[in-house]
Design a protein around this motif. Structure first.
Motif, mmCIF file in Angstrom:
data_model
loop_
_atom_site.group_PDB
_atom_site.id
_atom_site.type_symbol
_atom_site.label_atom_id
_atom_site.label_comp_id
_atom_site.label_asym_id
_atom_site.label_seq_id
_atom_site.Cartn_x
_atom_site.Cartn_y
_atom_site.Cartn_z
ATOM 1 N N HIS A 55 30.048 46.304 35.273
ATOM 2 C CA HIS A 55 30.982 45.182 35.320
ATOM 3 C C HIS A 55 30.839 44.333 34.061
ATOM 4 O O HIS A 55 29.956 43.503 33.946
ATOM 5 C CB HIS A 55 30.736 44.317 36.560
ATOM 6 N N HIS A 57 33.087 41.965 31.016
ATOM 7 C CA HIS A 57 34.268 41.130 30.971
ATOM 8 C C HIS A 57 34.637 40.848 29.524
ATOM 9 O O HIS A 57 33.806 40.910 28.630
ATOM 10 C CB HIS A 57 34.081 39.828 31.761
ATOM 11 N N THR A 81 38.360 47.015 40.082
ATOM 12 C CA THR A 81 37.165 46.189 40.045
ATOM 13 C C THR A 81 36.520 46.160 41.423
ATOM 14 O O THR A 81 37.185 45.975 42.427
ATOM 15 C CB THR A 81 37.527 44.760 39.608
ATOM 16 N N ARG A 85 30.490 44.168 42.281
ATOM 17 C CA ARG A 85 30.232 43.874 40.859
ATOM 18 C C ARG A 85 30.512 42.412 40.549
ATOM 19 O O ARG A 85 29.736 41.748 39.860
ATOM 20 C CB ARG A 85 31.127 44.730 39.971
#
Length: 98
Positions: A55, A57, A81, A85
């Motif tokens: 995970h 970003h 997603t 996570r």
């Protein structure tokens, strides 16, 4: 001098590992940055040993660039997603310690 049109992608995944007496400064906080050409990548995986959760970003300040990124990423990543996570990442940042 001509302006060079490049996309800046900064991987700040190790931002939490800072030597004593030093301070981390994200590229998002640097004066004069063209946010229309900036992507900053990050993850809790290094700091909190969450690599197996996959995970990460990205911070994309430009709305136009973010829309283009979202459209592209859907063509190469098929897994949605995971709620686990997201929760693990948030818990790490909210409650993690040195």
């Amino acid at each position: 001098m001509s302006k060079i049109d490049v996309l800046l992608i900064f991987d700040e995944i190790h931002q939490d590992f800072v030597a004593k007496g030093h301070t981390f400064i994200s590229y998002l906080g640097v004066d004069g940055v063209d946010f229309d050409k900036l992507i900053v990548l990050n993850a809790a995986s290094k700091s909190f040993n969450l690599a197996s959760l996959l995970h990460s970003h990205s911070f994309i300040p430009s709305t136009d660039l973010r829309v283009r990124y979202d459209e592209f990423i859907k063509t190469i990543i098929s897994n949605p997603t995971s709620l686990m996570r997201v929760i693990a990442t948030q818990a790490s940042y909210d409650f993690g310690e040195q």
